[in-house]
Design a protein around this motif. Structure first.
Motif, short mmCIF file in Angstrom:
data_model
loop_
_atom_site.label_atom_id
_atom_site.label_comp_id
_atom_site.label_asym_id
_atom_site.label_seq_id
_atom_site.Cartn_x
_atom_site.Cartn_y
_atom_site.Cartn_z
N THR A 32 3.21 23.06 14.14
CA THR A 32 3.02 24.11 13.14
C THR A 32 3.97 23.90 11.96
OG1 THR A 32 4.64 25.56 14.25
CG2 THR A 32 2.31 25.84 14.85
N PHE A 33 3.64 24.58 10.88
CA PHE A 33 4.47 24.50 9.67
C PHE A 33 4.70 25.92 9.15
CE2 PHE A 33 1.92 20.68 10.00
CZ PHE A 33 2.85 19.67 9.84
N GLU A 34 5.93 26.19 8.73
CA GLU A 34 6.23 27.50 8.18
C GLU A 34 7.04 27.35 6.89
OE1 GLU A 34 8.39 29.45 11.33
OE2 GLU A 34 10.31 28.80 10.51
N PRO A 35 6.74 28.16 5.90
CA PRO A 35 7.45 28.04 4.62
C PRO A 35 8.89 28.47 4.72
CG PRO A 35 6.00 29.95 4.60
CD PRO A 35 5.71 29.21 5.87
N MET A 36 9.76 27.78 4.01
CA MET A 36 11.15 28.16 3.91
C MET A 36 11.34 29.06 2.71
SD MET A 36 13.65 24.94 4.57
CE MET A 36 15.22 25.72 4.37
N ILE A 37 12.10 30.12 2.88
CA ILE A 37 12.41 31.02 1.78
C ILE A 37 13.78 30.63 1.23
CG2 ILE A 37 12.82 33.41 1.11
CD1 ILE A 37 11.00 34.22 3.45
N ILE A 38 13.79 30.15 0.00
CA ILE A 38 15.02 29.69 -0.63
C ILE A 38 15.28 30.55 -1.86
CG2 ILE A 38 16.21 27.74 -1.69
CD1 ILE A 38 14.49 25.89 -0.05
N GLU A 39 16.40 31.24 -1.86
CA GLU A 39 16.74 32.13 -2.97
C GLU A 39 16.77 31.36 -4.29
OE1 GLU A 39 20.25 35.27 -4.24
OE2 GLU A 39 20.27 34.31 -2.27
N GLY A 91 18.28 25.21 10.04
CA GLY A 91 17.29 24.59 9.18
C GLY A 91 16.71 25.51 8.14
N ALA A 92 17.44 26.54 7.70
CA ALA A 92 16.91 27.44 6.71
C ALA A 92 17.97 27.84 5.69
CB ALA A 92 16.37 28.71 7.38
N VAL A 93 17.51 28.13 4.50
CA VAL A 93 18.40 28.58 3.45
C VAL A 93 18.04 30.02 3.13
CG1 VAL A 93 19.16 28.21 1.08
CG2 VAL A 93 18.48 26.27 2.47
N SER A 122 16.76 16.82 -14.79
CA SER A 122 15.76 16.14 -13.97
C SER A 122 14.36 16.42 -14.48
CB SER A 122 15.87 16.60 -12.51
OG SER A 122 14.85 16.02 -11.73
N ASN A 123 13.48 15.45 -14.34
CA ASN A 123 12.07 15.60 -14.67
C ASN A 123 11.24 15.90 -13.43
OD1 ASN A 123 12.06 15.03 -17.56
ND2 ASN A 123 12.63 12.96 -16.99
N VAL A 124 11.91 16.38 -12.39
CA VAL A 124 11.26 16.62 -11.11
C VAL A 124 11.48 18.06 -10.67
CG1 VAL A 124 11.16 15.96 -8.68
CG2 VAL A 124 11.53 14.21 -10.43
N ASP A 125 10.42 18.67 -10.15
CA ASP A 125 10.53 19.99 -9.54
C ASP A 125 10.30 19.88 -8.03
OD1 ASP A 125 11.03 21.49 -11.82
OD2 ASP A 125 8.90 21.73 -12.27
N ILE A 126 11.09 20.59 -7.26
CA ILE A 126 10.85 20.75 -5.83
C ILE A 126 10.08 22.06 -5.69
CG2 ILE A 126 11.86 20.86 -3.54
CD1 ILE A 126 12.41 18.24 -5.00
N ASP A 127 8.79 21.98 -5.45
CA ASP A 127 7.92 23.15 -5.50
C ASP A 127 7.99 24.03 -4.25
OD1 ASP A 127 6.85 22.32 -8.01
OD2 ASP A 127 5.62 20.86 -6.94
N GLU A 128 8.07 23.37 -3.10
CA GLU A 128 7.99 24.13 -1.85
C GLU A 128 8.58 23.32 -0.72
OE1 GLU A 128 4.58 26.81 0.37
OE2 GLU A 128 4.00 24.84 -0.37
N PRO A 134 13.55 26.36 -4.63
CA PRO A 134 14.15 25.06 -4.29
C PRO A 134 14.54 24.22 -5.49
CG PRO A 134 11.79 25.09 -3.81
CD PRO A 134 12.19 26.51 -4.12
N THR A 135 13.81 24.34 -6.59
CA THR A 135 14.16 23.54 -7.77
C THR A 135 15.54 23.92 -8.27
OG1 THR A 135 11.88 23.18 -8.48
CG2 THR A 135 13.57 22.99 -10.15
N ALA A 136 15.85 25.22 -8.30
CA ALA A 136 17.16 25.67 -8.76
C ALA A 136 18.26 25.11 -7.87
CB ALA A 136 17.22 27.19 -8.78
N VAL A 137 18.02 25.09 -6.57
CA VAL A 137 19.01 24.54 -5.64
C VAL A 137 19.17 23.04 -5.87
CG1 VAL A 137 19.54 24.10 -3.21
CG2 VAL A 137 18.56 26.30 -3.90
N PHE A 138 18.05 22.38 -6.10
CA PHE A 138 18.08 20.93 -6.30
C PHE A 138 18.81 20.54 -7.59
CE2 PHE A 138 15.83 17.39 -8.51
CZ PHE A 138 16.36 16.35 -7.78
N MET A 139 18.50 21.28 -8.66
CA MET A 139 19.04 20.91 -9.96
C MET A 139 20.57 20.95 -9.97
SD MET A 139 16.69 20.10 -12.15
CE MET A 139 17.28 20.43 -13.80
N ALA A 140 21.14 22.11 -9.65
CA ALA A 140 22.61 22.25 -9.59
C ALA A 140 23.29 21.59 -10.79
CB ALA A 140 23.12 21.66 -8.28
#
Length: 209
Positions: free
Chosen positions: A58-65, A205-207, A78-84, A68-74
């Motif tokens: 099974t797969f379940e979505p992670m809820i990231i405050e 395994g969750a943020v 970047s020309n990349v978005d982490i969508d989900e 995820p792009t905001a967390v990734f960018m820091a």
């Protein structure tokens, strides 16, 4: 003059009636189609997850405050978005890894979006293209030429080469489509960087779940 005013009022009422009916019809069509469209999107997402993480039940979505792009960018440019991010679970609910959806904005024909499955030990199961609009016969070969090269690789980052790969971290570029190759490789590297910097070491395994 009175006849002219009456004609104008009549025309305005007719136009209003046509607009009203058209709006109602559009609303009706939307109500009828929104559920099938949502179901189709959910089905496509599930299929993409299974392609890149066949071992998961099974797969379940992670809820990231803040997303995820905001967390990734820091603070990075970047020309990349982490969508989900989806958590990949086995039949007992144990975490096996993640399915990360990435959009790279550097494609020759626009955005390139794909899902990538990464196990907890950092192995990239593979990627599955979700959206791509590259040049026919060149960049559109990404599914046949690039995708298979990412399967079951455990590296920190990939580079591309035009002279033939000599190791797991090298990807053979599509002939005549360096921009497409660069976009996909950069997108995958960003997904791996997000996995290593934001996902690993998070208890459970969750943020902010």
């Amino acid at each position: 003059m009175d006849n002219e005013k009456k004609s104008m009022i009549k025309d305005a009422l007719i136009l209003f009636a046509i607009t009203l009916v058209a709006g109602l019809l559009l609303g009706f069509v939307y109500d009828v189609t929104k559920e099938p469209i949502a179901q189709q999107k959910a089905k496509a997402k599930a299929e993409a997850c299974r392609k890149v993480f066949a071992a998961a039940e099974t797969f379940e979505p992670m809820i990231i405050e803040d997303g995820p792009t905001a967390v990734f960018m820091a603070g990075k440019d970047s020309n990349v978005d982490i969508d989900e991010v989806m958590r990949a679970l086995d039949s007992s609910g144990q975490l096996l890894g993640y399915v990360i959806t990435v959009t790279d904005h550097e494609g020759y024909g626009g955005d390139i979006q794909f899902s990538m499955g990464v196990t907890l030990d950092g192995t990239l199961n593979g990627i599955s293209l979700l959206s791509i609009s590259e040049t026919a016969g060149l960049g559109m070969k990404a599914g046949d030429v690039l995708v298979p090269q990412f399967e079951n690789k455990k590296v920190e980052a990939f580079t591309y080469t035009k002279s033939g790969s000599t190791g797991d971290s090298e990807i053979d570029a599509i002939s005549g489509a360096t921009i497409t190759t660069n976009a996909v490789v950069n997108g995958v590297n960003s997904g791996l960087q997000f996995f290593n910097s934001a996902l690993m070491g998070i208890e459970g395994g969750a943020v902010n779940e």
